[in-house]
Design a protein around this motif. Structure first.
Motif, PDB file in Angstrom:
ATOM      1  N   ASN A 654       0.832  -1.205   0.000  1.00  0.00           N
ATOM      2  CA  ASN A 654       0.000   0.000   0.000  1.00  0.00           C
ATOM      3  C   ASN A 654       0.864   1.252   0.000  1.00  0.00           C
ATOM      4  O   ASN A 654       2.099   1.175   0.099  1.00  0.00           O
ATOM      5  CB  ASN A 654      -1.006  -0.017   1.158  1.00  0.00           C
ATOM      6  CG  ASN A 654      -0.335   0.129   2.504  1.00  0.00           C
ATOM      7  OD1 ASN A 654       0.890   0.092   2.604  1.00  0.00           O
ATOM      8  ND2 ASN A 654      -1.145   0.306   3.546  1.00  0.00           N
ATOM      9  N   GLU A 655       0.209   2.408  -0.129  1.00  0.00           N
ATOM     10  CA  GLU A 655       0.955   3.657  -0.220  1.00  0.00           C
ATOM     11  C   GLU A 655       1.777   3.907   1.038  1.00  0.00           C
ATOM     12  O   GLU A 655       2.881   4.421   0.974  1.00  0.00           O
ATOM     13  CB  GLU A 655      -0.013   4.830  -0.441  1.00  0.00           C
ATOM     14  CG  GLU A 655      -0.655   4.824  -1.814  1.00  0.00           C
ATOM     15  CD  GLU A 655      -1.686   5.919  -1.945  1.00  0.00           C
ATOM     16  OE1 GLU A 655      -1.606   6.703  -2.896  1.00  0.00           O
ATOM     17  OE2 GLU A 655      -2.583   5.994  -1.067  1.00  0.00           O
ATOM     18  N   ALA A 656       1.177   3.536   2.207  1.00  0.00           N
ATOM     19  CA  ALA A 656       1.893   3.766   3.456  1.00  0.00           C
ATOM     20  C   ALA A 656       3.198   2.983   3.473  1.00  0.00           C
ATOM     21  O   ALA A 656       4.231   3.457   3.962  1.00  0.00           O
ATOM     22  CB  ALA A 656       1.016   3.353   4.639  1.00  0.00           C
ATOM     23  N   PHE A 657       3.165   1.768   2.921  1.00  0.00           N
ATOM     24  CA  PHE A 657       4.365   0.942   2.815  1.00  0.00           C
ATOM     25  C   PHE A 657       5.412   1.668   1.977  1.00  0.00           C
ATOM     26  O   PHE A 657       6.574   1.808   2.385  1.00  0.00           O
ATOM     27  CB  PHE A 657       3.998  -0.405   2.184  1.00  0.00           C
ATOM     28  CG  PHE A 657       5.101  -1.423   2.216  1.00  0.00           C
ATOM     29  CD1 PHE A 657       6.168  -1.334   1.312  1.00  0.00           C
ATOM     30  CD2 PHE A 657       5.094  -2.474   3.125  1.00  0.00           C
ATOM     31  CE1 PHE A 657       7.181  -2.274   1.334  1.00  0.00           C
ATOM     32  CE2 PHE A 657       6.110  -3.413   3.152  1.00  0.00           C
ATOM     33  CZ  PHE A 657       7.158  -3.314   2.253  1.00  0.00           C
ATOM     34  N   ALA A 658       4.978   2.119   0.784  1.00  0.00           N
ATOM     35  CA  ALA A 658       5.909   2.784  -0.126  1.00  0.00           C
ATOM     36  C   ALA A 658       6.481   4.045   0.516  1.00  0.00           C
ATOM     37  O   ALA A 658       7.665   4.340   0.408  1.00  0.00           O
ATOM     38  CB  ALA A 658       5.189   3.135  -1.429  1.00  0.00           C
ATOM     39  N   ARG A 659       5.616   4.769   1.205  1.00  0.00           N
ATOM     40  CA  ARG A 659       6.010   6.043   1.791  1.00  0.00           C
ATOM     41  C   ARG A 659       6.997   5.838   2.942  1.00  0.00           C
ATOM     42  O   ARG A 659       8.081   6.406   2.953  1.00  0.00           O
ATOM     43  CB  ARG A 659       4.765   6.765   2.316  1.00  0.00           C
ATOM     44  CG  ARG A 659       4.902   8.281   2.409  1.00  0.00           C
ATOM     45  CD  ARG A 659       3.531   8.934   2.585  1.00  0.00           C
ATOM     46  NE  ARG A 659       2.668   8.201   3.495  1.00  0.00           N
ATOM     47  CZ  ARG A 659       1.492   7.689   3.165  1.00  0.00           C
ATOM     48  NH1 ARG A 659       1.020   7.826   1.940  1.00  0.00           N
ATOM     49  NH2 ARG A 659       0.760   7.041   4.054  1.00  0.00           N
ATOM     50  N   SER A 660       6.633   4.970   3.886  1.00  0.00           N
ATOM     51  CA  SER A 660       7.433   4.932   5.104  1.00  0.00           C
ATOM     52  C   SER A 660       8.572   3.918   5.031  1.00  0.00           C
ATOM     53  O   SER A 660       9.580   4.096   5.692  1.00  0.00           O
ATOM     54  CB  SER A 660       6.532   4.642   6.314  1.00  0.00           C
ATOM     55  OG  SER A 660       5.982   3.357   6.182  1.00  0.00           O
ATOM     56  N   LEU A 661       8.428   2.845   4.245  1.00  0.00           N
ATOM     57  CA  LEU A 661       9.482   1.839   4.240  1.00  0.00           C
ATOM     58  C   LEU A 661      10.384   1.948   3.019  1.00  0.00           C
ATOM     59  O   LEU A 661      11.521   1.492   3.040  1.00  0.00           O
ATOM     60  CB  LEU A 661       8.876   0.432   4.334  1.00  0.00           C
ATOM     61  CG  LEU A 661       8.063   0.168   5.611  1.00  0.00           C
ATOM     62  CD1 LEU A 661       7.494  -1.234   5.603  1.00  0.00           C
ATOM     63  CD2 LEU A 661       8.950   0.367   6.838  1.00  0.00           C
ATOM     64  N   LEU A 662       9.849   2.508   1.928  1.00  0.00           N
ATOM     65  CA  LEU A 662      10.689   2.623   0.724  1.00  0.00           C
ATOM     66  C   LEU A 662      11.058   4.075   0.475  1.00  0.00           C
ATOM     67  O   LEU A 662      11.661   4.405  -0.544  1.00  0.00           O
ATOM     68  CB  LEU A 662       9.950   2.037  -0.487  1.00  0.00           C
ATOM     69  CG  LEU A 662       9.557   0.569  -0.354  1.00  0.00           C
ATOM     70  CD1 LEU A 662       8.733   0.109  -1.540  1.00  0.00           C
ATOM     71  CD2 LEU A 662      10.809  -0.303  -0.226  1.00  0.00           C
ATOM     72  N   HIS A 663      10.650   4.939   1.383  1.00  0.00           N
ATOM     73  CA  HIS A 663      11.021   6.354   1.307  1.00  0.00           C
ATOM     74  C   HIS A 663      10.691   6.952  -0.050  1.00  0.00           C
ATOM     75  O   HIS A 663      11.487   7.672  -0.637  1.00  0.00           O
ATOM     76  CB  HIS A 663      12.509   6.538   1.643  1.00  0.00           C
ATOM     77  CG  HIS A 663      12.876   5.858   2.921  1.00  0.00           C
ATOM     78  ND1 HIS A 663      12.335   6.226   4.134  1.00  0.00           N
ATOM     79  CD2 HIS A 663      13.670   4.801   3.194  1.00  0.00           C
ATOM     80  CE1 HIS A 663      12.795   5.444   5.084  1.00  0.00           C
ATOM     81  NE2 HIS A 663      13.601   4.560   4.535  1.00  0.00           N
ATOM     82  N   ASP A 664       9.521   6.607  -0.568  1.00  0.00           N
ATOM     83  CA  ASP A 664       8.990   7.176  -1.794  1.00  0.00           C
ATOM     84  C   ASP A 664       9.835   6.882  -3.037  1.00  0.00           C
ATOM     85  O   ASP A 664       9.653   7.506  -4.070  1.00  0.00           O
ATOM     86  CB  ASP A 664       8.790   8.706  -1.649  1.00  0.00           C
ATOM     87  CG  ASP A 664       7.536   9.012  -0.849  1.00  0.00           C
ATOM     88  OD1 ASP A 664       6.606   8.187  -0.896  1.00  0.00           O
ATOM     89  OD2 ASP A 664       7.495  10.043  -0.164  1.00  0.00           O
TER      90      ASP A 664
END
Lengths: 892, 111
Positions: A654-664
């Motif tokens: 999900n977006e939260a994953f991409a945002r917080s764990l993959l740093h966008d």
């Protein structure tokens, strides 16, 4: 002495006979009088009249004569009740208001008490429940308490321990009963001494010591009384066999009614020996021999003579001994292995609801009790207002010699009558009210448990005692008032103007202020909760639950150990073929159902520090899942039929994953895995954030695995999107499951919308419950104000008459009368708002999107209370203003 | 009827009077009223409303008993009879009354 007793007895027992005697005796006397009068030369008619005049009230003579025999008490009480009933039927409005108030008070008390009784008071139906203790273990690490033990530990404890006369073990799991259309039942895996230690008498027989031996696996079962009745109440079932999880068991006994195991919220179902655990669950047999596998609850019965402390110390020593003897040094690690034994009382059974609801329930009991007290105060007020209207009548009665205690008894009888009717009406809505409280835990099945049981004798006794106490409370108030009645002044007509003026604020005024304040505070709380509920409903879920049917499936473990996906695949094809079905997919967990899976992950190219652990929520979902429930894929693609076993392992985040764990960074093409040696999974899509576990928190990092690569296994949700009304598709869809395999359980088919709605149940319950009490409190406050004003108007009828005769306008009178009520209301309002201001911060955790000082909630409560208060003032004031001055004056 | 001054009974004296009336033998309620009226030379008129409660009270205390019997013209009437306990009670009350009356007289004479 004996003679006297006999006369009394005769008088009481043969009341009719005594009555006839008295009648005859008096008739004789009257006749003799008439004869004498005739002898003196009066005409027969005159003779009769004179004699009768001399005789006075025959009724009174009879009454007093009877009194001499002590019949009067009983009889007069009955008379009072009848008289009270007559007066009430003459004033149906008054009577129904009083009954309603009392019904609300006593109904709420009955409902809450029945839960308090079940959860907090009532012991289990076993012998000497106070001797039972649950064995728990405190770790040296203060955050852990362990309440389960391994079978070998249990067996050692049982054989070595000194302070217990018996030690039993049990574990609860669900299972399937029958082959065609199996039903889900609770299975209790218990030690052979289970029923003996508890002292529960099983019809047929309980288990034999041999039947517990690991590896022996005696295929015997004891049935719960409720289950036995569902199976047809056949006593011959003992000796017959049943099919449990596909295994044949012989029924050897039936548990007595009312006993459903040691957990309150769980139906008894079936008891089997612990040895059946690996057999019925198709597990490794090792479970029973493994000391590191903790899975059994242990409950003991303390020997008489042992204190709990002594028992604990002795048991602790035993446990330590067992630990030292059997645990290799390498295994002695924290937190669970360094443990101290703790004994908890087990006589009331264990209960999730008790843990979650206990404190709130105690608070609720206090609230409803206060509510009952205020309703008593109100009814007392109403009775007073009414009694004051009848003050003259009462004064006349007193003058005529009615004893004051007699008067008190009359009022008491009336009170008793009213409160009994009130309690009876209250019982009618006590049950729905209790249901409302239980919706706090919407997914908890309480069917077949005592929590669903009808209100029994204990509860009825409670209600009876409460209503009798209320009758005394509000019956006594008018009596105390009646003691103040000055007979002479009342009859001369001068008392009326004296009553209202001089006295201070008085208890009643204080009561009314308190009621208004309570109403304000409860209404503010209700307003906050309902505004919070509105906010919750308005939350964007991130998916569209409309028109979607959810079929929670449970596949029999024996048949579908490895090929569950095949079954789901065939079922999906069949469901797609149904008319009105738009799309079909599957998921291991549906959003907002109260649970979510969690797993550790590693991200390729990212070094974690030693001991650091990335845990994320995950779900297994079928092809087309995201599209079906309306979650947009913002980058990449969703799952399709090609993401199957053997194909490239993929994952959607999900977006939260991409945002917080993959740093966008661009997530597509990045790889993650569960741990060393696990396959790498390639991210092929990014889904828009949607609510999974919590409705109110922002969605945490989450990943979806394709179910064709990571099977749902035995449990899955089938999701069906319908063309139109989803609910209408449920029967056809369920039928398809049954056609395919009748042994598969559809555990509560529903729509996704209503399932999501259920997650709002606690908020809804809180808002509804507090709202109901708020309205009740408002009603009571209104009635309280009404009572005070109506009373004052009654007292001042003459004064009002004089004022109007002297030219006061209607409006003046209206204002004069309403002023007092307005004052009380205002003081109550201010007190209530201040109280609410000071205490609503306590409910912050219950609120969403609303501050505890929310001005709209406060304003709404104030407006409601003021409106109700004005109405309550206006009604009696209008009566005062429309009174005819001449009539008012002449009346005196 | 002439407005002859009627005397209120002193509290407690009705029991004494009734017991005394029954000392001579069994009597029914009507007889008792008549006898009181005659004996008091029409000064005391017993309120029927007090007589019957008093009779029943005395009966409940065991000082008199009652039974149904035939009166004139063979009509059924309830007759009251003094019991042994009643006799003792009569004596006791008589003694109390004498002391009271004597005391009262002494006061009235001397004052």
């Amino acid at each position: 002495m004996l003679d006297r007793l006999r006369v009394r007895m005769r008088a009481l027992l043969r009341k009719n006979r005594a009555e006839q005697d008295l009648d005859e005796e008096l008739r004789y006397h009257l006749e003799k009088d008439i004869e004498r009068n005739i002898a003196r030369g009066l005409s027969p008619e005159e003779a009769r009249k004179t004699a009768l005049r001399g005789f006075g009230s025959i009724q009174q003579i009879k009454e007093q004569s009877r009194d001499a025999h002590g019949v009067r008490l009983v009889e007069e009480f009955w008379h009072d009740v009848r008289y009270g009933a007559r007066m009430l039927t003459r004033e149906p409005g008054f009577a129904s208001v009083v009954v309603l108030i009392l019904a609300l008070g006593s109904g709420a008390n009955t409902a809450v008490f029945s839960l308090v009784d079940q959860l907090l008071i009532r012991p289990l139906p076993v012998s000497n429940p106070d001797q039972l203790v649950r064995i728990e273990a405190d770790s040296l690490n203060p955050h852990f308490r362990n309440n389960i033990f391994s079978y070998p530990d249990y067996a050692d404890y049982r054989d070595l321990n000194q302070p217990m006369s018996g030690l039993l073990a049990y574990a609860e799991r669900d299972g399937l009963l029958g082959s065609e259309n199996p039903q889900r039942v609770s299975i209790n895996y218990v030690s052979a001494n289970y029923f003996d230690v508890l002292g529960v008498n099983v019809r047929g027989r309980g288990f034999l010591p041999d039947e517990e031996r690991p590896g022996y696996a005696a295929q015997v079962a004891v049935l719960d009384h409720g289950l036995w009745r569902r199976l047809g109440s056949n006593p011959e079932i003992i000796g017959k066999s049943i099919l449990l999880n596909g295994i044949t068991l012989t029924v050897i006994g039936i548990a007595p009614r009312g006993f459903n195991g040691l957990r309150l919220e769980r139906p008894g179902g079936v008891w089997v020996p612990v040895g059946m655990f690996p057999v019925l669950l198709h597990n490794e047999v090792g479970q029973l021999r493994e000391r590191r596998m903790a899975w059994l609850n242990v409950v003991g019965r303390i020997k008489p003579g042992f204190s709990v402390m002594a028992a604990r110390d002795s048991f602790d020593a035993t446990a330590r001994q067992v630990f030292e003897a059997n645990t290799a040094l390498a295994d002695r690690t924290l937190p669970f292995n360094e443990k101290r034994i703790v004994l908890e009382p087990a006589g009331r059974g264990s209960s999730v609801l008790r843990t979650d609801l206990g404190p709130a329930l105690t608070l609720l009991m206090v609230v409803v009790f206060l509510l009952l007290l205020t309703s008593c105060a109100n009814v007392a007020g109403l009775m007073l207002a009414r009694a004051s209207a009848k003050q003259k009548e009462i004064a006349v009665r007193l003058a005529l010699g009615a004893g004051r205690t007699r008067l008190a008894r009359l009022l008491l009888a009336q009170g008793l009558l009213l409160s009994l009717i009130g309690a009876t009406v209250g019982l009618v809505f006590a049950v729905p009210l209790r249901e409302l409280v239980l919706t706090f835990k919407p997914r908890l099945s309480v069917a077949d448990t005592p929590l669903k049981a009808p209100l029994d004798g204990r509860i009825l006794v409670f209600t009876l005692v409460v209503s009798a106490a209320t009758a005394v409370l509000f019956g006594l108030a008018p009596f105390l008032q009646s003691r103040k009645i000055d007979v002479a002044a009342e009859l001369k007509g001068s008392a009326a103007t004296l009553g209202a003026g001089g006295r201070g604020p008085g208890l009643r005024s204080i009561l009314v202020v308190g009621q208004v304040a309570l109403a304000v505070a409860v209404l503010v709380a209700a307003g906050l909760l309902s505004r919070s509920l509105r906010n919750l409903i308005a939350i964007d879920l991130g998916f569209k639950p409309d028109n979607i049917v959810v079929l929670p499936l449970e596949l029999p473990r024996a048949t579908y150990k490895d090929n569950a996906n095949q079954f789901y695949g065939i079922l999906k094809e069949r469901l797609r073929a149904l008319p009105a079905v738009d799309a079909v997919s599957t998921a291991s967990i549906i959003p907002l159902s109260g649970s979510v899976g969690s797993m550790p992950i590693q991200i390729e190219g990212r070094q974690l520090q030693q001991g650091q652990n990335l845990g994320v929520d995950f779900n297994q979902v079928g092809p087309g899942y995201h599209q079906l429930i309306g979650i947009p894929i913002v980058r990449g693609r969703g799952f399709d039929e090609h993401d199957a076993a053997g194909a490239k392992p993929v994952v959607i985040v999900n977006e939260a994953f991409a945002r917080s764990l993959l740093h966008d960074e661009d997530p597509i093409g990045k790889r993650i895995r569960q741990g060393e040696g696990q396959p790498w999974l390639e991210i092929v899509g990014v889904a828009r954030d949607y609510k999974t576990l919590s409705l109110t928190d922002p969605p945490p990092p989450h990943l979806d695995l394709p179910s064709l690569q990571h099977s749902h296994g035995q449990y899955a949700y089938i999701l069906v999107r319908a063309d139109g009304d989803a609910a209408s598709v449920i029967p056809a869809a369920t039928e398809q499951v049954k056609i395919l395999d009748p042994a598969v359980i559809v555990a509560g088919a529903t729509t996704l919308a209503s399932s999501v709605d259920e997650s709002l149940a606690p908020s809804r319950m809180a808002a509804a419950l507090i709202g109901v009490f708020g309205v009740v409190a408002l009603l009571l406050a209104g009635v309280g104000i009404y009572g005070v004003i109506a009373y004052a108007v009654n007292q001042r009828t003459r004064e009002i008459g004089i004022r109007m005769a002297l030219g006061a306008r209607r409006l003046d009178v209206l204002l004069m009368v309403a002023r007092r009520g307005g004052c009380l209301m205002l003081i109550g309002l201010i007190t209530g708002i201040a109280g609410a201001r000071a205490s609503t911060h306590l409910m912050t955790s219950l609120l969403y999107g609303v501050g505890p000082g929310d001005s709209i909630a406060f304003a709404a409560a104030a407006v409601l209370v003021v409106t109700a208060g004005l109405l309550a003032c206006y009604l009696p004031a209008r009566r005062a203003a429309s009174c005819d001055p001449i009539a008012a004056l002449r009346y005196e | 009827m002439g407005k002859k001054s009627k005397t209120e009974l002193l509290a407690g004296t009705l029991d004494l009077i009734v017991l005394k009336m029954l000392q001579g033998g069994p009597a029914n309620g009507w007889d008792i009223t008549q006898r009181i009226q005659v004996l008091s030379e029409d000064v005391l008129r017993i309120n029927y409303g007090s007589l019957y409660p008093a009779l029943h009270r005395l009966e409940a205390r065991g000082w008199i008993t009652s039974e149904w019997g035939a009166s004139d013209n063979n009509r059924r009437a309830k007759f009251y009879k003094l019991t042994a306990a009643g006799r003792k009670q009569l004596e006791a009350e008589r003694a109390i009354w004498d002391r009271f009356a004597g005391a009262l007289e002494a006061i009235l004479d001397k004052a």
